[in-house]
Scaffold this motif. Structure first.
Motif, PDB file in Angstrom:
ATOM      1  N   LEU A 275       0.834  -1.200   0.000  1.00 48.13           N
ATOM      2  CA  LEU A 275       0.000   0.000   0.000  1.00 48.13           C
ATOM      3  C   LEU A 275       0.870   1.253   0.000  1.00 48.13           C
ATOM      4  N   ILE A 276       2.108   1.094   0.451  1.00 48.43           N
ATOM      5  CA  ILE A 276       2.994   2.253   0.560  1.00 48.43           C
ATOM      6  C   ILE A 276       3.955   2.340  -0.620  1.00 48.43           C
ATOM      7  N   PHE A 277       4.565   1.196  -0.955  1.00 51.31           N
ATOM      8  CA  PHE A 277       5.584   1.180  -1.997  1.00 51.31           C
ATOM      9  C   PHE A 277       5.050   0.533  -3.268  1.00 51.31           C
ATOM     10  N   GLU A 278       5.700   0.864  -4.362  1.00 52.11           N
ATOM     11  CA  GLU A 278       5.192   0.405  -5.646  1.00 52.11           C
ATOM     12  C   GLU A 278       5.492  -1.068  -5.879  1.00 52.11           C
ATOM     13  N   LYS A 279       4.658  -1.664  -6.672  1.00 47.51           N
ATOM     14  CA  LYS A 279       4.817  -3.015  -7.192  1.00 47.51           C
ATOM     15  C   LYS A 279       5.200  -4.013  -6.099  1.00 47.51           C
ATOM     16  N   ARG A 280       6.131  -4.906  -6.391  1.00 50.28           N
ATOM     17  CA  ARG A 280       6.497  -5.984  -5.473  1.00 50.28           C
ATOM     18  C   ARG A 280       7.751  -5.611  -4.657  1.00 50.28           C
ATOM     19  N   SER A 281       7.714  -4.443  -4.065  1.00 47.52           N
ATOM     20  CA  SER A 281       8.853  -4.022  -3.245  1.00 47.52           C
ATOM     21  C   SER A 281       9.084  -4.992  -2.101  1.00 47.52           C
ATOM     22  N   PHE A 282       8.008  -5.504  -1.527  1.00 43.96           N
ATOM     23  CA  PHE A 282       8.154  -6.488  -0.445  1.00 43.96           C
ATOM     24  C   PHE A 282       8.939  -7.692  -0.934  1.00 43.96           C
ATOM     25  N   CYS A 283       8.557  -8.203  -2.095  1.00 42.18           N
ATOM     26  CA  CYS A 283       9.188  -9.429  -2.611  1.00 42.18           C
ATOM     27  C   CYS A 283      10.654  -9.181  -2.950  1.00 42.18           C
ATOM     28  N   LYS A 284      10.928  -8.017  -3.516  1.00 42.20           N
ATOM     29  CA  LYS A 284      12.286  -7.785  -3.989  1.00 42.20           C
ATOM     30  C   LYS A 284      13.243  -7.408  -2.869  1.00 42.20           C
ATOM     31  N   TYR A 285      12.771  -6.704  -1.851  1.00 43.61           N
ATOM     32  CA  TYR A 285      13.705  -6.140  -0.875  1.00 43.61           C
ATOM     33  C   TYR A 285      13.561  -6.670   0.544  1.00 43.61           C
ATOM     34  N   VAL A 286      12.426  -7.291   0.863  1.00 45.27           N
ATOM     35  CA  VAL A 286      12.176  -7.649   2.267  1.00 45.27           C
ATOM     36  C   VAL A 286      11.953  -9.144   2.488  1.00 45.27           C
ATOM     37  N   CYS A 287      11.231  -9.799   1.613  1.00 44.15           N
ATOM     38  CA  CYS A 287      10.860 -11.194   1.847  1.00 44.15           C
ATOM     39  C   CYS A 287      12.094 -12.044   2.123  1.00 44.15           C
ATOM     40  N   PRO A 288      12.179 -12.693   3.301  1.00 43.05           N
ATOM     41  CA  PRO A 288      13.383 -13.464   3.621  1.00 43.05           C
ATOM     42  C   PRO A 288      13.550 -14.699   2.740  1.00 43.05           C
ATOM     43  N   VAL A 289      12.437 -15.220   2.223  1.00 40.45           N
ATOM     44  CA  VAL A 289      12.519 -16.401   1.360  1.00 40.45           C
ATOM     45  C   VAL A 289      13.058 -16.006  -0.016  1.00 40.45           C
ATOM     46  N   ALA A 290      12.580 -14.864  -0.524  1.00 38.45           N
ATOM     47  CA  ALA A 290      12.997 -14.421  -1.857  1.00 38.45           C
ATOM     48  C   ALA A 290      14.502 -14.195  -1.921  1.00 38.45           C
ATOM     49  N   GLY A 291      15.096 -13.821  -0.781  1.00 37.76           N
ATOM     50  CA  GLY A 291      16.540 -13.592  -0.766  1.00 37.76           C
ATOM     51  C   GLY A 291      17.319 -14.804  -1.226  1.00 37.76           C
ATOM     52  N   PHE A 292      17.033 -15.957  -0.591  1.00 39.52           N
ATOM     53  CA  PHE A 292      17.816 -17.134  -0.987  1.00 39.52           C
ATOM     54  C   PHE A 292      17.277 -17.779  -2.261  1.00 39.52           C
ATOM     55  N   LEU A 293      15.986 -17.597  -2.541  1.00 33.58           N
ATOM     56  CA  LEU A 293      15.472 -18.094  -3.816  1.00 33.58           C
ATOM     57  C   LEU A 293      16.195 -17.415  -4.980  1.00 33.58           C
ATOM     58  N   GLY A 294      16.379 -16.105  -4.832  1.00 32.55           N
ATOM     59  CA  GLY A 294      17.061 -15.366  -5.892  1.00 32.55           C
ATOM     60  C   GLY A 294      18.474 -15.851  -6.111  1.00 32.55           C
ATOM     61  N   LEU A 295      19.213 -16.030  -5.004  1.00 32.97           N
ATOM     62  CA  LEU A 295      20.601 -16.465  -5.137  1.00 32.97           C
ATOM     63  C   LEU A 295      20.677 -17.853  -5.762  1.00 32.97           C
ATOM     64  N   PHE A 296      19.910 -18.788  -5.214  1.00 32.76           N
ATOM     65  CA  PHE A 296      20.000 -20.167  -5.687  1.00 32.76           C
ATOM     66  C   PHE A 296      19.382 -20.354  -7.070  1.00 32.76           C
ATOM     67  N   SER A 297      18.508 -19.428  -7.478  1.00 34.50           N
ATOM     68  CA  SER A 297      17.920 -19.570  -8.814  1.00 34.50           C
ATOM     69  C   SER A 297      18.973 -19.355  -9.902  1.00 34.50           C
ATOM     70  N   MET A 298      20.133 -18.836  -9.524  1.00 30.94           N
ATOM     71  CA  MET A 298      21.223 -18.715 -10.492  1.00 30.94           C
ATOM     72  C   MET A 298      21.688 -20.101 -10.923  1.00 30.94           C
ATOM     73  N   PHE A 299      21.409 -21.100 -10.097  1.00 28.85           N
ATOM     74  CA  PHE A 299      21.795 -22.476 -10.400  1.00 28.85           C
ATOM     75  C   PHE A 299      20.708 -23.204 -11.193  1.00 28.85           C
ATOM     76  N   SER A 300      19.486 -22.715 -11.144  1.00 30.29           N
ATOM     77  CA  SER A 300      18.353 -23.524 -11.590  1.00 30.29           C
ATOM     78  C   SER A 300      18.362 -23.802 -13.085  1.00 30.29           C
ATOM     79  N   ALA A 301      17.551 -24.798 -13.463  1.00 36.97           N
ATOM     80  CA  ALA A 301      17.525 -25.287 -14.833  1.00 36.97           C
ATOM     81  C   ALA A 301      16.506 -24.552 -15.693  1.00 36.97           C
ATOM     82  N   ILE A 302      15.894 -23.511 -15.159  1.00 33.39           N
ATOM     83  CA  ILE A 302      14.911 -22.785 -15.958  1.00 33.39           C
ATOM     84  C   ILE A 302      15.272 -21.298 -15.970  1.00 33.39           C
ATOM     85  N   GLU A 303      14.959 -20.607 -17.044  1.00 33.11           N
ATOM     86  CA  GLU A 303      15.184 -19.172 -17.111  1.00 33.11           C
ATOM     87  C   GLU A 303      14.122 -18.556 -18.006  1.00 33.11           C
ATOM     88  N   LEU A 304      13.801 -17.307 -17.706  1.00 36.21           N
ATOM     89  CA  LEU A 304      12.874 -16.550 -18.553  1.00 36.21           C
ATOM     90  C   LEU A 304      13.701 -15.455 -19.215  1.00 36.21           C
TER      91      LEU A 304
END
Lengths: 488, 170
Positions: A178-207
């Motif tokens: 409600l305060i910040f635009e778009k998925r600011s929570f997901c990109k900057y705060v969500c503790p799960v997204a932090g390690f998902l982002g790092l480990f997704s560098m290894f993953s077998a799928i990409e967009l």
């Protein structure tokens, strides 16, 4: 170019099994139609939302005996195992595609659920703010995850804490959106997204985009700005040029919005992003945190040292207040977790990096840059260590899954007749060997990535070989530490 | 991308080379680990030692937490609980007894497999129940061959991978 069906299947299998080249899975019509359907993500999120609410309710109001409560079993065994061992290495941030936590905030932001709304922000919900530039990094996520990890024995064993945590994440995500635009929570705060982002560098799928020149010549950029019928990327990714999975939440909005069908979802070899540009020091520290915590979790939670579990077993004292009890040695454990993750492991790695630089005997190479870049070689090993930690959770405790399916709130129900299924680990004596195999798998990609990263700094083959030897030693010693925990 | 200066092996293997090497390393690893895990599973000829170990279960640990025995030993565990009911389950040994306050349970095994075997609680005993663990280490002449074997396998795998990567070039 559309492929014939038989060659599509052949290319898909070559990519999947041999990891040869890339294959756009949207070459299969059914997958393309599914992903481009407006309701695709909504249905996934809705299903998860329903499950989440049952989990939160069982956590808050069900039995407080962990293995008899759906919240503990389904979050910290089923979801965690599927996330770390299946979704993440293969599908990257696919969890973010279906995560229900930001859904309320996003639908309020967008003023709509399925159809793009023309309504403008009115009344008390004003134009969202931009996230502060000085926090444009993942340090909040690093520290957030470390904070959660510190309290993990409390978190993964007390249903009410799991219920409160999930509820809080919903609230925080909604308020932030409600305060910040778009998925600011997901990109900057969500503790799960932090390690998902790092480990997704290894993953077998990409967009990725298929044709960058087409993007360059197409000025409207619906993938970023949205179209009349679809939204642009809510994860602040510059779709036409991005090359790493880290910050793409696989929401597929860009795929739907692109008028030229110029975005592909590729199956690719593992560790495809580790050698890409854009390395950052906050991401480097994330790799240290994840590697260290994998080891600490194995020692504290899966080890035989009762005194360590006593230190970790700080507990909440209902119904007398919100205080934590059993605090006597807990601060020492906190110190161990934070010191090891933020200082000790990076310091040891810095030592080995300095050794690499010293034996290379080439002037002008920045130790800081070498340290930052080489930290990315740890990603495959850290991910496999986490998978190795998670394997016994499932193989040993699978019978509790059957129990809670029949009795989700631990109230004595027996909906499907499995509530009394006895504790029966699945071939637990094989666990150390399975864990060892995963470590070797991670070691393969760690060594490969590390050598190539060294080669970026030392193009001469002989120099690269010398410089890599300390890295090889570090990776071997780290792997042997894990083997010691599994077998010794 | 191929390195034109890499040895012929690197150029020949192509982009699928990594996968082939990885699969080879993993298959060899699995074979070696299987050999390691199934080796020393015969009781050595000669004297069999029989003895009793007292174990106390409490929330959320066993005391002693680590028990080391020799291959072939006949070990009787006398298990009691300090607080609530607990279970005493040993991986790979078909042992699963429940211990209630005030009672002592005895279970005897012949340590016929080398390696590390977790001792787990099979009775819900409190919040940290899933993490209540001990370890039974079975060694042969003081050596845990499962650990030694796995260590050797990992070192060999690392050296093979490093050699392959070096030959391919950066």
């Amino acid at each position: 170019m559309k492929m014939e069906s038989s060659s599509k299947v052949k290319s898909f299998l070559m990519s999947l099994i041999l990891h040869r080249g890339k294959f756009d899975v949207m070459e299969f019509n059914i997958i393309r139609r599914l992903i481009k359907h407006t309701a695709f993500q909504f249905i996934l999120i809705l299903l998860n939302l329903l499950v989440f609410w049952v989990i939160i309710l069982s956590g808050l109001f069900g039995s407080q005996v962990g293995n008899k409560n759906l919240s503990i079993i389904f979050v910290w065994i089923v979801w965690w195992f599927l996330l770390i061992a299946v979704l993440l290495p293969i599908f990257g941030r696919a969890w973010c595609t279906m995560c229900p936590i930001p859904v309320f905030g996003e639908y309020i932001q967008r003023r709509g659920i399925l159809v793009k709304s023309d309504k403008k922000a009115e009344g008390w919900v004003k134009k969202p703010k931009r996230w502060p530039e000085r926090f444009n990094n993942i340090w909040l996520q690093n520290l957030g995850f470390l904070g959660m990890a510190t309290f993990s024995p409390l978190l993964v064993t007390r249903p009410i804490i799991t219920g409160i945590l999930l509820g809080l994440l919903f609230v925080i995500a909604t308020i932030m959106m409600l305060i910040f635009e778009k998925r600011s929570f997901c990109k900057y705060v969500c503790p799960v997204a932090g390690f998902l982002g790092l480990f997704s560098m290894f993953s077998a799928i990409e967009l990725r985009v298929k044709d960058r020149i087409l993007c360059r010549n197409h000025l409207d950029k619906e993938c970023i700005n949205g179209s009349d019928t679809h939204y642009g990327c809510p994860f602040f990714v510059h779709v036409p040029t991005f090359e790493r999975n880290n910050y793409c939440g696989l929401c597929t909005e860009c795929i739907k919005a692109c008028p030229h069908d110029n975005i592909s979802l590729n199956l690719r070899p593992f560790a495809g992003d580790i050698l890409k540009k854009g390395r950052r020091i906050d991401e480097a520290w994330k790799s240290f945190i994840m590697l260290t915590l994998a080891g600490l979790y194995m020692i504290v939670l899966l080890g035989p040292w009762g005194w360590l579990k006593d230190w970790a077993n700080v507990f909440w004292v209902p119904p007398y207040g919100w205080g934590l009890a059993n605090f006597s040695n807990f601060p020492i454990l906190v110190g161990i977790f934070w010191f090891s993750s933020l200082l000790f492991t990076p310091a040891i790695f810095l030592g080995f990096t300095a050794m690499s630089r010293a034996v290379a005997r080439v002037k002008g190479i920045s130790l800081k840059l070498l340290f930052r870049d080489l930290s990315y070689e740890l990603i495959p090993l850290a991910l496999m260590a986490w998978i190795a930690f998670s394997i016994p959770l499932l193989m040993v405790n699978w019978s509790y899954i059957a129990n809670v399916i029949s009795d989700p709130f631990g109230l004595g129900w027996n909906l499907f007749g499995t509530a009394e299924l006895a504790f029966n680990p699945f071939y637990p004596e094989s666990i150390p060997y399975i864990q060892t195999i995963f470590i070797i798998f991670g070691l393969f990609y760690a060594i490969r990535s590390g050598y190539k990263i060294i080669g970026e700094h030392y193009p001469d083959r002989g120099t690269a070989f010398r410089a890599f030897l300390p890295q090889l030693l570090f990776l071997m010693l780290t792997s042997l530490l894990f083997i010691l925990l599994f077998m010794g | 991308m191929q390195n034109a200066h890499a040895p012929p092996l690197g150029r020949l293997m192509g982009s699928a080379g990594n996968m082939k090497v990885l699969v080879t390393v993993l298959v060899v690893t699995i074979i070696l680990l299987t050999l390691v895990s199934t080796s020393h599973t015969q009781s050595p000829e000669g004297k069999v030692r029989s003895y009793t170990i007292d174990v106390v279960a409490r929330q959320f640990a066993y005391e002693p937490g680590r028990i080391v025995v020799n291959l072939g030993d006949e070990v009787t565990f006398k298990v009691q609980t300090k607080d609530v009911s607990h279970g005493f389950y040993i991986d790979g040994y078909d042992v699963d007894v429940h211990i209630h306050p005030g009672e002592t349970e005895e279970v005897t095994i012949v340590a016929d497999k080398v390696g590390k075997f977790k001792i787990r609680c099979s009775v819900t005993c409190g919040s940290m129940h899933p993490f209540m663990m001990g370890e039974l280490i079975v060694v042969h002449d003081g050596v845990n061959y499962a650990h030694v074997g796995s260590t050797i396998v990992v070192v060999i795998a690392a050296l093979c991978i490093a050699t392959y990567v070096w030959r391919r070039g950066t």
